[in-house]
Design a protein around this motif. Structure first.
Motif, PDB file in Angstrom:
ATOM      1  N   LEU A  51      42.466  31.815  37.103  1.00  0.00           N
ATOM      2  CA  LEU A  51      41.757  33.049  36.788  1.00  0.00           C
ATOM      3  C   LEU A  51      40.806  33.395  37.932  1.00  0.00           C
ATOM      4  CD1 LEU A  51      40.867  35.282  34.751  1.00  0.00           C
ATOM      5  CD2 LEU A  51      39.188  33.632  33.874  1.00  0.00           C
ATOM      6  N   VAL A  52      40.892  34.608  38.439  1.00  0.00           N
ATOM      7  CA  VAL A  52      40.004  35.076  39.499  1.00  0.00           C
ATOM      8  C   VAL A  52      39.209  36.251  38.957  1.00  0.00           C
ATOM      9  CG1 VAL A  52      39.824  35.934  41.854  1.00  0.00           C
ATOM     10  CG2 VAL A  52      41.681  34.365  41.246  1.00  0.00           C
ATOM     11  N   GLN A  53      37.885  36.161  39.007  1.00  0.00           N
ATOM     12  CA  GLN A  53      37.018  37.206  38.489  1.00  0.00           C
ATOM     13  C   GLN A  53      36.042  37.659  39.569  1.00  0.00           C
ATOM     14  OE1 GLN A  53      35.672  34.568  35.339  1.00  0.00           O
ATOM     15  NE2 GLN A  53      36.453  35.995  33.815  1.00  0.00           N
ATOM     16  N   ILE A  54      35.811  38.946  39.650  1.00  0.00           N
ATOM     17  CA  ILE A  54      34.845  39.500  40.589  1.00  0.00           C
ATOM     18  C   ILE A  54      33.721  40.132  39.786  1.00  0.00           C
ATOM     19  CG2 ILE A  54      34.460  41.166  42.436  1.00  0.00           C
ATOM     20  CD1 ILE A  54      37.315  40.703  43.300  1.00  0.00           C
ATOM     21  N   CYS A  55      32.519  39.647  40.043  1.00  0.00           N
ATOM     22  CA  CYS A  55      31.350  40.056  39.261  1.00  0.00           C
ATOM     23  C   CYS A  55      30.223  40.463  40.196  1.00  0.00           C
ATOM     24  CB  CYS A  55      30.857  38.897  38.382  1.00  0.00           C
ATOM     25  SG  CYS A  55      32.131  38.017  37.480  1.00  0.00           S
ATOM     26  N   LYS A  56      29.256  41.105  39.619  1.00  0.00           N
ATOM     27  CA  LYS A  56      28.001  41.340  40.320  1.00  0.00           C
ATOM     28  C   LYS A  56      27.206  40.044  40.338  1.00  0.00           C
ATOM     29  CE  LYS A  56      23.691  44.016  40.026  1.00  0.00           C
ATOM     30  NZ  LYS A  56      22.928  45.042  39.252  1.00  0.00           N
ATOM     31  N   LEU A  57      26.522  39.771  41.456  1.00  0.00           N
ATOM     32  CA  LEU A  57      25.562  38.674  41.494  1.00  0.00           C
ATOM     33  C   LEU A  57      24.183  39.275  41.275  1.00  0.00           C
ATOM     34  CD1 LEU A  57      25.274  35.563  42.075  1.00  0.00           C
ATOM     35  CD2 LEU A  57      24.499  36.255  44.352  1.00  0.00           C
TER      36      LEU A  57
END
Length: 623
Positions: free
Chosen positions: A53-59
């Motif tokens: 699973l690859v997720q792109i989020c705000k830090l």
């Protein structure tokens, strides 16, 4: 509980819990809006991680995981490509790779597929968002993510901005002797070697603890992260022990990585000092940027960039350089040069460089330079609007630069109470034809050109910091990208030498009557004998060196690492792998510990079965 430990435990817990979608596919309360999307792509590597699973989020500004922008699954080649709203593609971003049922990675140590479980995850924090760039997610980027958490505790602002993220990524790159931890590891031999060593650490943990691969991975990453909280701690010394043990196994299994793995082990002995995050003084702008465009293949081109070492008046050393092409950052490097390839033909590219220090402070951009790539390999090149000459048909002229010199080291000897000499040594470079020499730079200025990989800077001021780097040359005048920059401070009176912030030993004190090194050993030759079907021995011999007093011994180097010290001009390397290529050279020593420059380099490839031996590309008769 200490703030750093609290933050570390909290981030580690978050890293093991996959995020959950909420109201995916729509924005707002009801109707689906037409949102412009963009793509973030890259590769997930431990070995290659498949089906994760690859997720792109705000830090978030406090370092925690924020809004989820998009997700997907890594492919059979470990690559990912995730669409997120274009308006959200603003750094800092967090890329999280977590295990799913059926996820696997290819062990670099065993060559087998290993489950990548839901308990495992790696993170990467992006300080840029370039849709044309591929972003790696690896154990090194995860270590940098943990450094961000530590730096938030140390920083007066406590904000996870691009400065903090740049500092964390650069620090991990330095600790692992890597150029850019967000770049594809396959482009950097030091990066791939680091991943092999970490994977072997996991295997060693499994063997000694009887644990699963997942548990051993978590334990190994915890060891790394705890060590990097304080490089002066006992935890860091434990990390060094584990790295050294794993490195020995990696080199035994794959001798071709000996040089880069040894460089990684050497880097653990001299970790950089902690950055002074309270100091916001940026480095000075990079000067003397040059670019030369040339043919890479029959259909692609390249651009070779070089620049002077950046200086700073702040409390943090310069840690690296960001390279920008046409306004977009393409890579971070620690050396003063970069080869941008492959590029399109008949295209003008504009570059500038931004230096940054260990605390993430960034200089103003350098002056921009431009180059126009040729339409075919036989054309001349336009550089900054000027048409260069002398680039003819490829079969008639060499346009390929040598490889970057590696493993630059230094030692000093006192000349007086206030002056010292600096002995530099480095691994020989390779070239498509032949390396003809090396340029030696001190504080950004060329001070010498030598034919062998060694040089003695005859007289410098004790107690003063000097920065050295090396470029390699070939007969056509092509220059390599500069080596790493090595800071050296000869100390006064005690004659210790500070290299990368660490005080070396074995340099004797004043007065010192003999300061003249022996002459370099000459006429190094080799012959081989089979030991088994797969192993051979190599018998080395050379002409005796001369000295103003007496030569007391010789250091024997193989692939850039010292393997023996002998008193006579001969040595038997008892067991090497047949079919593998080894580089040998010799350094002479005298009673005052003066060391000569390196003798001639000799490439030796013991052949299998027939017992012939390839020396500098020539096969000798069977022994």
């Amino acid at each position: 509980m200490h703030k750093i430990l609290k933050r570390f435990l909290a981030s580690a817990a978050l890293a093991c819990v996959p995020l959950v979608f909420s109201a995916c596919g729509s924005i707002g309360g009801g109707a689906v809006e037409n949102v412009e999307m963009t793509t973030i792509s890259g590769i997930a590597i431990k070995g290659p991680i498949k089906g994760a699973l690859v997720q792109i989020c705000k830090l978030n500004s406090d370092g925690s995981t924020g809004e989820l922008f998009g997700s997907g699954v890594s492919g059979s080649d470990a690559r990912y490509s995730i669409q997120i709203p274009k308006a959200k593609a603003v750094p800092p971003l967090l890329v999280k790779v977590s295990g799913l049922p059926g996820s696997t990675y290819l062990s670099e140590s065993t060559g087998t597929e290993v489950p990548f479980t839901p308990a495992e995850s790696f993170n990467a924090v992006l300080d840029t968002c370039d849709t044309a760039k591929s972003y790696a997610v690896t154990p090194l980027t995860d270590a940098a993510y943990q450094q961000v958490q530590k730096f938030l505790t140390d920083s007066p602002s406590g904000v996870a901005d691009t400065r903090i993220i740049s500092a964390a990524n650069a620090r991990i790159a330095t600790l692992f002797n890597v150029g850019d931890i967000l770049a594809d590891p396959s482009s950097d031999p030091s990066y791939t070697a680091s991943l092999k060593v970490i994977d072997q650490m996991v295997e060693n943990s499994k063997a000694t603890g009887g644990t699963s691969a997942a548990t051993s991975t978590l334990q190994t990453m915890a060891l790394i992260n705890q060590a990097f909280v304080d490089v002066k701690s006992q935890a860091y010394q434990g990390y060094r022990t584990e790295v050294t043990a794993a490195a020995a196994v990696v080199v035994a299994n794959d001798p071709s990585v000996t040089t880069v793995v040894n460089a990684l082990v050497a880097a653990t002995a001299a970790p950089p000092a902690e950055p002074v995050l309270a100091d916001s003084t940026p480095p000075n702008a990079v000067a003397h940027v040059t670019v030369v465009a040339g043919a890479e293949t029959s259909t692609t081109s390249s651009a070779t960039l070089a620049w002077s070492v950046a200086t700073t008046t702040g409390g943090n050393p310069v840690a690296g350089y960001d390279v920008y092409r046409n306004g977009n950052k393409i890579v971070s490097v620690s050396s003063t040069g970069y080869v941008d390839k492959p590029l399109a033909q008949t295209t003008t590219y504009t570059y500038y460089i931004i230096a940054f220090d260990a605390a993430g402070n960034r200089a103003l951009p350098s002056a921009a330079v431009s180059a126009t790539t040729p339409s075919a390999p036989n054309l001349s090149v336009t550089v900054d609007g000027q048409l260069s000459s002398g680039i003819s048909l490829l079969p008639q002229q060499d346009i390929f630069a040598p490889a970057t010199p590696s493993n630059l080291t230094a030692a000093t000897s006192a000349l007086s109470a206030t002056n010292s000499s600096v002995l530099l040594a480095w691994n020989p470079s390779t070239d498509n034809t032949a390396v003809t020499g090396y340029e030696v730079y001190r504080n950004g200025s060329k001070i010498a050109t030598v034919s062998l990989p060694g040089y003695t800077d005859p007289s410098v001021s004790s107690g003063t910091l000097y920065t050295y780097y090396i470029t390699a040359l070939d007969a056509a005048g092509n220059r390599s990208v500069a080596s790493i920059q090595l800071p050296v401070t000869p100390n006064q009176a005690s004659l210790g030498v500070t290299v990368n912030g660490q005080l070396s030993s074995g340099i004797t004190g004043l007065p010192q009557s003999d300061i003249t090194p022996p002459a370099a050993p000459t006429s190094l030759t080799a012959s081989t004998s089979a030991v088994s079907a797969t192993n051979s021995s190599v018998l080395l011999s050379w002409n005796p060196a001369t000295d103003n007093t007496a030569v007391t011994g010789y250091d024997v180097f193989r692939n850039g690492s010292k393997i023996a010290t002998v008193t006579l001009p001969t040595y038997l390397d008892a067991s090497v792998t047949s079919g593998a290529t080894y580089t040998y050279y010799i350094i002479a020593c005298d009673a005052a510990a003066n060391r000569s420059q390196t003798g001639n380099q000799l490439l030796v490839t013991p052949n299998q079965a027939s017992l012939g031996v390839t020396i500098s590309g020539q096969v000798s008769p069977p022994l």
